[in-house]
Design a protein around this motif. Sequence first.
Motif, PDB file in Angstrom:
ATOM      1  N   UNK A 117       0.851  -1.195   0.000  1.00  0.00           N
ATOM      2  CA  UNK A 117       0.000   0.000   0.000  1.00  0.00           C
ATOM      3  C   UNK A 117       0.888   1.246   0.000  1.00  0.00           C
ATOM      4  N   UNK A 118       0.772   2.075  -1.027  1.00  0.00           N
ATOM      5  CA  UNK A 118       1.643   3.247  -1.150  1.00  0.00           C
ATOM      6  C   UNK A 118       1.076   4.509  -0.522  1.00  0.00           C
ATOM      7  N   UNK A 119      -0.243   4.555  -0.307  1.00  0.00           N
ATOM      8  CA  UNK A 119      -0.848   5.828   0.139  1.00  0.00           C
ATOM      9  C   UNK A 119      -1.522   5.753   1.501  1.00  0.00           C
ATOM     10  N   UNK A 120      -1.389   4.653   2.219  1.00  0.00           N
ATOM     11  CA  UNK A 120      -1.882   4.576   3.591  1.00  0.00           C
ATOM     12  C   UNK A 120      -3.370   4.383   3.748  1.00  0.00           C
ATOM     13  N   UNK A 157      -1.137  -0.236  -7.243  1.00  0.00           N
ATOM     14  CA  UNK A 157      -0.134  -0.395  -8.293  1.00  0.00           C
ATOM     15  C   UNK A 157       1.158   0.345  -7.968  1.00  0.00           C
ATOM     16  N   UNK A 158       1.122   1.600  -7.488  1.00  0.00           N
ATOM     17  CA  UNK A 158       2.390   2.231  -7.084  1.00  0.00           C
ATOM     18  C   UNK A 158       3.122   1.427  -6.006  1.00  0.00           C
ATOM     19  N   UNK A 159       2.370   0.769  -5.126  1.00  0.00           N
ATOM     20  CA  UNK A 159       3.005  -0.090  -4.133  1.00  0.00           C
ATOM     21  C   UNK A 159       3.724  -1.250  -4.777  1.00  0.00           C
ATOM     22  N   UNK A 160       3.113  -1.848  -5.801  1.00  0.00           N
ATOM     23  CA  UNK A 160       3.772  -2.945  -6.524  1.00  0.00           C
ATOM     24  C   UNK A 160       5.058  -2.449  -7.174  1.00  0.00           C
ATOM     25  N   UNK A 164      -9.320   0.332 -11.183  1.00  0.00           N
ATOM     26  CA  UNK A 164     -10.047   0.704  -9.966  1.00  0.00           C
ATOM     27  C   UNK A 164      -9.292   1.818  -9.244  1.00  0.00           C
ATOM     28  N   UNK A 165      -9.966   2.884  -8.822  1.00  0.00           N
ATOM     29  CA  UNK A 165      -9.279   4.009  -8.176  1.00  0.00           C
ATOM     30  C   UNK A 165      -8.449   3.612  -6.971  1.00  0.00           C
ATOM     31  N   UNK A 166      -8.902   2.613  -6.199  1.00  0.00           N
ATOM     32  CA  UNK A 166      -8.118   2.212  -5.027  1.00  0.00           C
ATOM     33  C   UNK A 166      -6.785   1.590  -5.415  1.00  0.00           C
ATOM     34  N   UNK A 222       3.381  -3.252   5.316  1.00  0.00           N
ATOM     35  CA  UNK A 222       2.408  -3.275   4.223  1.00  0.00           C
ATOM     36  C   UNK A 222       1.753  -1.918   4.029  1.00  0.00           C
ATOM     37  N   UNK A 223       1.349  -1.275   5.112  1.00  0.00           N
ATOM     38  CA  UNK A 223       0.603  -0.024   5.019  1.00  0.00           C
ATOM     39  C   UNK A 223       0.828   0.824   6.264  1.00  0.00           C
ATOM     40  N   UNK A 224       0.784   2.141   6.093  1.00  0.00           N
ATOM     41  CA  UNK A 224       0.841   3.057   7.238  1.00  0.00           C
ATOM     42  C   UNK A 224      -0.542   3.286   7.821  1.00  0.00           C
TER      43      UNK A 224
END
Length: 562
Positions: free
Chosen positions: A37-40, A46-49, A88-90, A435-437
């Motif tokens: 997860x790139x944006x928390x 996709x940016x996280x990948x 998908x936007x997410x 994984x995520x903030x």
Amino acid sequence: MTLFESPQPAPAKARERTERWWHRATGYQIYPRSFADSNGDGVGDIPGIISRLGHLADLGVGFVWLSPVYASPMVDNGYDIADYRDIAPEFGTLADMDRLIAEARERGIGIVMDLVVNHSSSLHAWFQAARRSREAPEHDYYIWRDPAPDGGPPDDQRAAFGGPAWTFVEEVGRYYFHYFSPAQPDLNWQTRALREEVYDMMRWWLDRGIAGFRMDVISLIGKDVDARVYEEGPDLHRFLQEMHREVLAGRDIVTIGESWSVSPDTGLLYCGRDRKELDMVFEFSHIREGWHPERGKFAPKPFELAGFKRALFAWQDLTRHDGWHALFLSNHDLPRQVSFYADDQEHRRAAARMLATVLHLLKGTPFIYQGEEIGMTNARFDRIDQYRDLETLNHFEEQIALGVPPEEFILGANRNSRDNSRTPMQWSSGANAGFSSGTPWIEMNPNAERINVEQDMLHPESVFAHYRHLVRLRRDHDVISFGETEPLLMDDPAIMAFQRRLGGTRVLVAGNFTGEEQHVNLPDTVHGEGSCLIASHSARERIGPDLRLAPFESFALLIEEA
């Protein structure tokens, strides 16, 4: 030769075969919602990948199968597609997707999209038009039937995710068919215009630079609903051959079909070299060996090695001279393999390495499911409200209504629910395992602090390093990519053993599936002096007539014959 050296390339004579790039490659499946997860916001994207492509390049994989990232209401976590040409936007944007394709390619990694064309989302523009009018061209894109004389459904067919397989639409006065859920109406492949829409969409993605398609439940597209023939219906192979002719022929890509019904009797119809359909197929005979014969996947059944071996080796025999096999033990629909087939507690690391050894050294293209390369385990949730999977939740309601105690269902779900493989990827010992903030969309596995990429890479018997080595062996050794498979010790309830043979080269492989030391009574004809390609502990010095394997130990011996 040292333990991790590779031999010189085989002579040219041994390479006289039709070879495609994916014969030596290893695939890696990403479940985007749970990878990085790139944006928390708690959902992988996709940016996280893109930020983790270095991990995949280090592992050495040749391509990534990406579970759906298309625009979707996410009733079935993306396997209900509302727009096949948008993201998908997410998960991000189409520009993000193009960047992923390009940056992965720079690292020698292809992106394989998940093609979900047995059904669409009920929110797809096609279905929205179809449900408004019988006269709309899109009405024929779906499977409709008139009500029964009493006004009810046309028949009593049931959906795979529970409930009736028919849902009524008042605007047109008809029922539509959905093999899975009402949110996933089945596409009518008998309609030529629908097929052309699908083929045009596939060409659109291929022209954007993807490396191929994994085709979700593709064996359902030829169904005959009225005859209740769903899998491998009468028109399946006609449609696949048309798809190949219209879209796939002449492109240097890979295609992998998914079929829950394919068997050794029908396997080469999908992937035989002269069939002009698919390159390989995911089949599940070895998976079904762990299911209760009557109550299905949510009823626990002890793992039995004998049936597992029979299923795997039947496909090795089938593809000896034709076709190709997709090798896997885990994916987004299945439990974590170390929990299901072996030991995820005391011997977790050895068990993870052993399972990798016996799978990756078979003939075929191996697939690694995210987290498998560090030995991730099942989550073992305690309550139904911890689950997110549509299939699990629907079957819980049905089973409770039938009188199954909730704790008994949870026991089965902890073994076989799809959510076992969908908990987030465990990258570090930090918050949410890196994984995520934010708050993850599903709970983290409680063991994430000690089982993660960061910790595994520090261990002297790293699971990741073992996988990386196996990926390299397949790339470097003709005998592993193309050799014939000879099963050994088929009646042994504890040991899986086989040898691969190509010309004068053999690889002898054995793995202990138990928590006890086992004597491996190999036939005299398979012994030989060689170099140990894969070993645990001190097996290198013990390979011979009196070989004993420690709990969940494995080895592979390369033998060059005179």
